[in-house]
Design a protein around this motif. Structure first.
Motif, mmCIF file in Angstrom:
data_model
loop_
_atom_site.group_PDB
_atom_site.id
_atom_site.type_symbol
_atom_site.label_atom_id
_atom_site.label_comp_id
_atom_site.label_asym_id
_atom_site.label_seq_id
_atom_site.Cartn_x
_atom_site.Cartn_y
_atom_site.Cartn_z
ATOM 1 N N LEU A 72 15.978 -1.022 -13.212
ATOM 2 C CA LEU A 72 15.454 -1.628 -11.887
ATOM 3 C C LEU A 72 15.649 -1.178 -10.655
ATOM 4 C CD1 LEU A 72 15.538 -5.110 -13.375
ATOM 5 C CD2 LEU A 72 13.538 -3.807 -12.947
ATOM 6 N N TYR A 73 17.194 -0.921 -10.566
ATOM 7 C CA TYR A 73 17.646 -0.277 -9.174
ATOM 8 C C TYR A 73 17.042 0.969 -9.036
ATOM 9 C CZ TYR A 73 20.563 1.093 -5.384
ATOM 10 O OH TYR A 73 20.874 1.643 -4.356
ATOM 11 N N GLY A 74 17.089 2.022 -10.159
ATOM 12 C CA GLY A 74 16.607 3.143 -9.978
ATOM 13 C C GLY A 74 15.044 2.922 -9.668
ATOM 14 N N PHE A 75 14.089 2.382 -10.314
ATOM 15 C CA PHE A 75 12.962 2.379 -9.962
ATOM 16 C C PHE A 75 12.626 1.849 -8.706
ATOM 17 C CE2 PHE A 75 9.109 -0.436 -9.852
ATOM 18 C CZ PHE A 75 7.982 0.410 -10.475
ATOM 19 N N PHE A 76 13.362 0.965 -8.063
ATOM 20 C CA PHE A 76 12.819 0.576 -6.675
ATOM 21 C C PHE A 76 13.594 1.463 -5.681
ATOM 22 C CE2 PHE A 76 12.340 -3.967 -8.720
ATOM 23 C CZ PHE A 76 11.198 -3.999 -8.432
ATOM 24 N N TYR A 77 14.789 2.165 -6.084
ATOM 25 C CA TYR A 77 15.137 3.104 -5.175
ATOM 26 C C TYR A 77 14.276 4.362 -5.203
ATOM 27 C CZ TYR A 77 18.098 6.878 -3.525
ATOM 28 O OH TYR A 77 18.657 7.773 -2.592
ATOM 29 N N ARG A 78 13.775 4.781 -6.155
ATOM 30 C CA ARG A 78 12.767 5.871 -6.224
ATOM 31 C C ARG A 78 11.360 5.257 -5.643
ATOM 32 N NH1 ARG A 78 13.663 10.808 -9.162
ATOM 33 N NH2 ARG A 78 16.082 10.881 -9.289
ATOM 34 N N LEU A 79 10.939 4.300 -5.799
ATOM 35 C CA LEU A 79 9.776 3.680 -5.339
ATOM 36 C C LEU A 79 9.631 3.824 -3.787
ATOM 37 C CD1 LEU A 79 6.980 2.713 -5.913
ATOM 38 C CD2 LEU A 79 7.916 0.203 -5.829
ATOM 39 N N PHE A 80 10.687 3.338 -2.968
ATOM 40 C CA PHE A 80 11.076 3.210 -1.746
ATOM 41 C C PHE A 80 11.545 4.625 -1.009
ATOM 42 C CE2 PHE A 80 11.274 -1.388 -3.012
ATOM 43 C CZ PHE A 80 10.005 -1.631 -2.381
ATOM 44 N N THR A 81 12.047 5.326 -1.737
ATOM 45 C CA THR A 81 12.639 6.687 -1.091
ATOM 46 C C THR A 81 11.665 7.712 -1.341
ATOM 47 O OG1 THR A 81 13.998 7.434 -2.909
ATOM 48 C CG2 THR A 81 14.749 5.869 -1.152
ATOM 49 N N GLY A 82 10.965 7.719 -2.381
ATOM 50 C CA GLY A 82 10.035 9.012 -2.614
ATOM 51 C C GLY A 82 8.721 8.706 -3.112
ATOM 52 N N PHE A 83 8.374 7.184 -3.096
ATOM 53 C CA PHE A 83 7.167 6.713 -3.349
ATOM 54 C C PHE A 83 6.655 7.182 -4.609
ATOM 55 C CE2 PHE A 83 2.464 5.687 -2.863
ATOM 56 C CZ PHE A 83 2.715 4.319 -2.615
ATOM 57 N N LEU A 84 5.505 7.361 -5.033
ATOM 58 C CA LEU A 84 5.003 7.544 -6.270
ATOM 59 C C LEU A 84 5.631 8.984 -6.878
ATOM 60 C CD1 LEU A 84 1.290 6.526 -6.407
ATOM 61 C CD2 LEU A 84 3.382 5.147 -7.179
ATOM 62 N N LYS A 85 5.982 10.282 -6.084
ATOM 63 C CA LYS A 85 6.280 11.299 -6.466
ATOM 64 C C LYS A 85 7.670 11.224 -7.138
ATOM 65 C CE LYS A 85 7.339 15.965 -5.182
ATOM 66 N NZ LYS A 85 7.304 17.040 -3.857
ATOM 67 N N GLY A 86 8.478 10.519 -6.245
ATOM 68 C CA GLY A 86 9.737 10.147 -6.680
ATOM 69 C C GLY A 86 9.983 9.297 -8.072
ATOM 70 N N LEU A 87 8.878 8.363 -8.244
ATOM 71 C CA LEU A 87 9.009 7.517 -9.064
ATOM 72 C C LEU A 87 8.399 8.408 -10.644
ATOM 73 C CD1 LEU A 87 9.269 4.448 -10.145
ATOM 74 C CD2 LEU A 87 7.016 3.974 -9.387
ATOM 75 N N GLY A 88 7.769 9.319 -10.505
ATOM 76 C CA GLY A 88 7.105 10.260 -11.542
ATOM 77 C C GLY A 88 8.334 11.148 -11.978
#
Length: 140
Positions: free
Chosen positions: A39-55
């Motif tokens: 969960l932490y990683g999901f939201f971290y990547r979502l807010f710092t890299g948006f969809l590219k970071g999440l992928g």
């Protein structure tokens, strides 16, 4: 630490009780900490890299799960997906797709292995060929 010394550590004689205890501890830690970390990683990547970071985050997790599957299922995959002299599954730093790709190059896939490759390559063209990790050598 290089790959050869990692393999030597894995192959050294290990007390069965220590191995089982460490396995159980790793399972408990995985079950209890993974949801929080995910969960932490999901939201971290979502807010710092948006969809590219999440992928990228999901791809990293997929590769790790694939490597775990390569180790956990090595004996049955060696039996069902490759010929006797094929490049073996089971190296902890290698994905299942990489092993399939190496066996495809060497023409040592069984019929079932060829079917799996065709499915993967239909989803992602040249998947197993592109997945080959040339820096990992067989542990056997």
């Amino acid at each position: 630490m290089n790959t050869a010394s990692k393999d030597q550590q894995t192959q050294r004689k290990t007390n069965i009780f220590i191995g089982i205890l460490l396995f159980l501890v790793s399972i408990v830690l995985f079950i209890t900490t993974t949801p929080i970390g995910f969960l932490y990683g999901f939201f971290y990547r979502l807010f710092t890299g948006f969809l590219k970071g999440l992928g990228g985050y999901f791809l990293e997790i997929a590769v790790s799960i694939d490597q775990l599957g390569n180790v956990v299922m090595q004996h049955i995959l060696n039996l069902l997906w490759i010929k006797r002299k094929g490049y073996k599954f089971g190296h902890r730093d290698e994905t299942i797709s990489s092993v399939l790709g190496k066996n495809q190059e060497e023409n040592t896939l069984s019929g079932f292995g060829k079917l799996i490759v065709s499915i993967l390559d239909t989803i992602d063209p040249d998947h197993v060929f592109d997945s080959i990790d040339h820096f990992v050598e067989s542990k056997i």
